[in-house]
Design an enzyme around this catalytic site. Sequence first.
Site, short mmCIF file in Angstrom:
data_model
loop_
_atom_site.label_atom_id
_atom_site.label_comp_id
_atom_site.label_asym_id
_atom_site.label_seq_id
_atom_site.Cartn_x
_atom_site.Cartn_y
_atom_site.Cartn_z
N TYR B 118 0.89 -1.16 0.00
CA TYR B 118 0.00 0.00 0.00
C TYR B 118 0.93 1.21 0.00
O TYR B 118 0.82 2.08 0.85
CB TYR B 118 -0.80 -0.11 1.30
CG TYR B 118 -2.03 0.72 1.50
CD1 TYR B 118 -3.03 0.79 0.55
CD2 TYR B 118 -2.21 1.40 2.72
CE1 TYR B 118 -4.18 1.52 0.80
CE2 TYR B 118 -3.36 2.12 2.97
CZ TYR B 118 -4.34 2.19 2.00
OH TYR B 118 -5.49 2.90 2.26
N HIS B 123 -2.33 7.34 -3.16
CA HIS B 123 -3.43 6.37 -3.14
C HIS B 123 -3.98 6.19 -1.72
O HIS B 123 -5.19 6.22 -1.50
CB HIS B 123 -2.96 5.02 -3.70
CG HIS B 123 -3.94 3.91 -3.49
ND1 HIS B 123 -5.15 3.85 -4.16
CD2 HIS B 123 -3.92 2.82 -2.67
CE1 HIS B 123 -5.81 2.77 -3.78
NE2 HIS B 123 -5.10 2.13 -2.87
N ARG B 132 -12.82 6.45 5.01
CA ARG B 132 -12.88 6.86 6.42
C ARG B 132 -12.91 8.39 6.48
O ARG B 132 -11.97 9.03 6.99
CB ARG B 132 -11.64 6.31 7.17
CG ARG B 132 -11.55 4.79 7.22
CD ARG B 132 -10.26 4.28 7.86
NE ARG B 132 -9.08 4.57 7.05
CZ ARG B 132 -8.66 3.82 6.02
NH1 ARG B 132 -9.33 2.75 5.67
NH2 ARG B 132 -7.60 4.16 5.34
N GLU B 189 -6.83 -2.10 -9.55
CA GLU B 189 -5.73 -1.38 -8.93
C GLU B 189 -4.51 -1.62 -9.81
O GLU B 189 -4.06 -2.76 -9.98
CB GLU B 189 -5.48 -1.86 -7.48
CG GLU B 189 -6.68 -1.56 -6.58
CD GLU B 189 -6.34 -1.50 -5.08
OE1 GLU B 189 -5.36 -2.14 -4.67
OE2 GLU B 189 -7.09 -0.81 -4.35
N GLU B 191 -0.83 -1.77 -10.47
CA GLU B 191 0.32 -1.95 -9.58
C GLU B 191 1.51 -2.55 -10.35
O GLU B 191 1.36 -3.02 -11.47
CB GLU B 191 -0.02 -2.94 -8.45
CG GLU B 191 -1.30 -2.61 -7.70
CD GLU B 191 -1.49 -3.44 -6.43
OE1 GLU B 191 -0.53 -4.13 -6.02
OE2 GLU B 191 -2.59 -3.39 -5.86
N ASP B 223 -4.80 -5.66 -9.37
CA ASP B 223 -5.43 -6.19 -8.15
C ASP B 223 -6.92 -5.85 -8.21
O ASP B 223 -7.39 -4.92 -7.55
CB ASP B 223 -4.74 -5.54 -6.94
CG ASP B 223 -5.39 -5.92 -5.63
OD1 ASP B 223 -5.92 -7.03 -5.52
OD2 ASP B 223 -5.36 -5.08 -4.70
N ARG B 227 -15.23 -2.94 -4.42
CA ARG B 227 -15.24 -1.95 -3.33
C ARG B 227 -16.42 -2.13 -2.39
O ARG B 227 -16.32 -1.81 -1.21
CB ARG B 227 -15.28 -0.54 -3.92
CG ARG B 227 -14.11 -0.21 -4.81
CD ARG B 227 -12.78 -0.36 -4.10
NE ARG B 227 -11.67 -0.08 -5.00
CZ ARG B 227 -10.40 -0.29 -4.69
NH1 ARG B 227 -10.07 -0.81 -3.52
NH2 ARG B 227 -9.45 0.00 -5.56
N GLN B 230 -15.54 -5.10 -0.16
CA GLN B 230 -14.40 -4.71 0.69
C GLN B 230 -14.82 -3.78 1.83
O GLN B 230 -14.40 -3.97 2.98
CB GLN B 230 -13.35 -4.02 -0.19
CG GLN B 230 -12.07 -3.63 0.53
CD GLN B 230 -11.10 -2.85 -0.38
OE1 GLN B 230 -11.34 -2.71 -1.59
NE2 GLN B 230 -10.02 -2.38 0.18
N TYR B 234 -13.92 -5.37 5.65
CA TYR B 234 -12.49 -5.24 5.92
C TYR B 234 -12.12 -4.83 7.34
O TYR B 234 -10.93 -4.90 7.71
CB TYR B 234 -11.83 -4.30 4.90
CG TYR B 234 -11.81 -2.84 5.27
CD1 TYR B 234 -12.96 -2.08 5.21
CD2 TYR B 234 -10.63 -2.24 5.71
CE1 TYR B 234 -12.95 -0.75 5.56
CE2 TYR B 234 -10.61 -0.91 6.07
CZ TYR B 234 -11.77 -0.17 5.99
OH TYR B 234 -11.75 1.15 6.35
N LYS B 243 -11.04 -8.88 -2.65
CA LYS B 243 -9.83 -8.95 -3.48
C LYS B 243 -9.54 -10.37 -3.98
O LYS B 243 -8.86 -10.52 -4.99
CB LYS B 243 -8.61 -8.54 -2.62
CG LYS B 243 -8.71 -7.16 -1.99
CD LYS B 243 -8.25 -6.08 -2.92
CE LYS B 243 -8.00 -4.78 -2.18
NZ LYS B 243 -7.41 -3.77 -3.08
N THR B 342 -1.69 0.11 -5.29
CA THR B 342 -2.09 1.00 -6.38
C THR B 342 -1.10 2.14 -6.55
O THR B 342 -0.71 2.78 -5.57
CB THR B 342 -3.47 1.61 -6.08
OG1 THR B 342 -4.35 0.56 -5.76
CG2 THR B 342 -4.00 2.39 -7.27
N GLU B 356 -10.67 6.04 -7.26
CA GLU B 356 -10.07 7.37 -7.14
C GLU B 356 -10.40 8.25 -8.35
O GLU B 356 -10.70 9.43 -8.20
CB GLU B 356 -8.55 7.26 -6.99
CG GLU B 356 -8.09 6.64 -5.69
CD GLU B 356 -6.64 6.21 -5.78
OE1 GLU B 356 -5.76 7.03 -5.48
OE2 GLU B 356 -6.37 5.05 -6.17
#
Lengths: 409, 409
Positions: B118, B123, B132, B189, B191, B223, B227, B230, B234, B243, B342, B356
């Site tokens: 991460y 990201h 959050r 994602e 990556e 990845d 959402r 998740q 999570y 995932k 990401t 995003e």
Amino acid sequence: MTWLDLPADHPFGISNLPYGVFSTDGSEPRVGTRIGDHVLDLAACAEQAGMESHEVWHRASLNAFLAQGRPAWTAARAWIIDVLTNPARRDCVEPHLIPVADVKMHLPIAVADYVDFYASEHHATNVGRLFRPDTEPLTPNWKHLPIGYHGRSGTVVVSGTDIVRPSGQRKAPTDAAPTFGPSVRLDIEAELGFIVGGATELGSPVSLADSDDHIFGAVLLNDWSSRDLQAWEYVPLGPFLGKSFATTISPWVVTSEALRAARVPLPGQTDPTPLPYLQGEATADGASTAYGLDITYEVEWNGTVVAHPPYAAMYWSPAQMLTHMTVNGATLRDGDLYGSGTISGPEKGQRGSFLELSWGGKEPVTLNDGSTRSFLEDGDTVVLRATAPGADGTTISFGECVGTIRPAR
Amino acid sequence: MTWLDLPADHPFGISNLPYGVFSTDGSEPRVGTRIGDHVLDLAACAEQAGMESHEVWHRASLNAFLAQGRPAWTAARAWIIDVLTNPARRDCVEPHLIPVADVKMHLPIAVADYVDFYASEHHATNVGRLFRPDTEPLTPNWKHLPIGYHGRSGTVVVSGTDIVRPSGQRKAPTDAAPTFGPSVRLDIEAELGFIVGGATELGSPVSLADSDDHIFGAVLLNDWSSRDLQAWEYVPLGPFLGKSFATTISPWVVTSEALRAARVPLPGQTDPTPLPYLQGEATADGASTAYGLDITYEVEWNGTVVAHPPYAAMYWSPAQMLTHMTVNGATLRDGDLYGSGTISGPEKGQRGSFLELSWGGKEPVTLNDGSTRSFLEDGDTVVLRATAPGADGTTISFGECVGTIRPAR
């Protein structure tokens, strides 16, 4: 009964017959079963008997056998019971019995993916109170789905492997910055681990009713945990280095067939009722596809039994965990392993982690030698044991899951 | 320059030479390298040349080659460059060149453990704001350690594999109870994935200075992320079913040697400075053991390039992620894979996830055909591409990482 000289109440009697991978001095690891105080070399026995599929038992892991699936597992068990009870088969058994003291046990599977669940309401509540004292102990999702996460397959080790104390970062809320060093809150988690076979295709969920075709059996599992590393790292993506240094499993896989007599109803999932894909349905014998297991567990710390976690108190069932794990289309592979999460019951003496037993270090545990402990010290040894009701009123054993802590390097 | 008929600026020129596993109709998968628009069958070429260690290239994965370690990788690269540039070797190359259009590419490794990090500050900040909104976007630990978690190795698939839309539980904060169904916020994602070789022993951390011995190379990694699944699952143990349904990697592993020319300083780790085990040190050539990589990335959605995430903007380096992953004594195995997380830069057009890019669905993306999108629809195709500076002023390519969404079953 078997014609072997075996007491009727032996915990490795004919109603158990777990599978494991063993070797003797100078021989290659291969598959055996335990009967009484002996290991039966299944590879050699089946070869001598001319059994067609003996080849899968000549391997250093159970994975090839796991790939054969439920019908082959059922047939193999029937065959083993026959050779052990049919006097005409005696000649292909006796030459291949080896005293357990003379064998070395290996990891029974090549671990594919390892998932750890969090299926005990009592454990999740205790940990919630200790780690997140300002919030509700159970997160809002907890009773709707079996919470789980992936662990590190590469550090699953067999019982008897020494555990090196991990180092890493920690930061107490009162510390200004994190510090690095050997873990000071090293803990255990007493769990069951379930072994998966019968690989599936991507995009093919496994229903509760079909889960029996994939749950080969169970082992004892110690999910060694560094609470100081874990507390600092786990938000927002979950445990990582606090767990990944080692996970120990017992060498003998007790089969789902042997555990059939241990099935019991779950303690209750009525508030809330889970979504339909997780709801158990009645089977032909009046049981549920979402069954619990009446397994009696004990945790021994340096010779003192400190807890008796009751597996029957677990909220989520082994089948529910497997079904949830695949509901998004994720595959199962032969050799997948999933842990139940710490087994804790409602009483203090039923807690399956030292974090809970010592209540975060505030109520140290007193051992038989008078010493007190909150977390593991170098040189400490932990032994996990469990038994379950077997067929015909017997009691069957999982054997032991042992680990000793070595100092950080 | 190679004597092959290859433009000097070909992105699969002599300064690239990635490894992959390929097959042709009716032949077994084996190891090859890509040169221009051809695959060189390394297994056959090395066998004809009488190269001793050709056996590891006759396998269906790179794992046996990965097990040989850095000195063997360096020697192999030198050997390949020699056979491709030394006219005397021409006879053992030409019979073994196959047009890329005629080969099928396979997963290059048997994935041991898969960890996803991460490592992009941009990201992590964006996701923190979206997931959050009431707290600081970066958690307090974020700049002290590269946050990571284990993913599902068994569902890592090769570019071109269709992705079945996952189903699962979701619950928006405003919903009274969770519901079950196909994911409605299916995302990518973008990556990099790093491929590990040179297995280590339990209890043996790998320092930053030694990490080069274990980072074999890199691939593009998508990845895929649900959402809605998740967000509900999570807390507190991290992403799981959101995932685990699929992760796609590109088939060609661009080696660490080829990426040497792409090394750049990290954007800065001064506030705070990481703990000593994560601090880069100057190497003989004036670079740092904690280097970044100047990789140019693009994300194409149904034919429209929607983002250019800059890998050079990543906060944590590939070596820091590997060192952190082993600092607790966890082993590395041949075939371990770890993702960067990401890749997102500071600008909107540099974001590596649709979450995003569409800011949680509030700012849909407009594609070239005039349609708008926030998340993936059935039939959508995503292509990831990347290039990096190679030796001698060249540009080298990672090829493509492609996936198309199929309806939920």
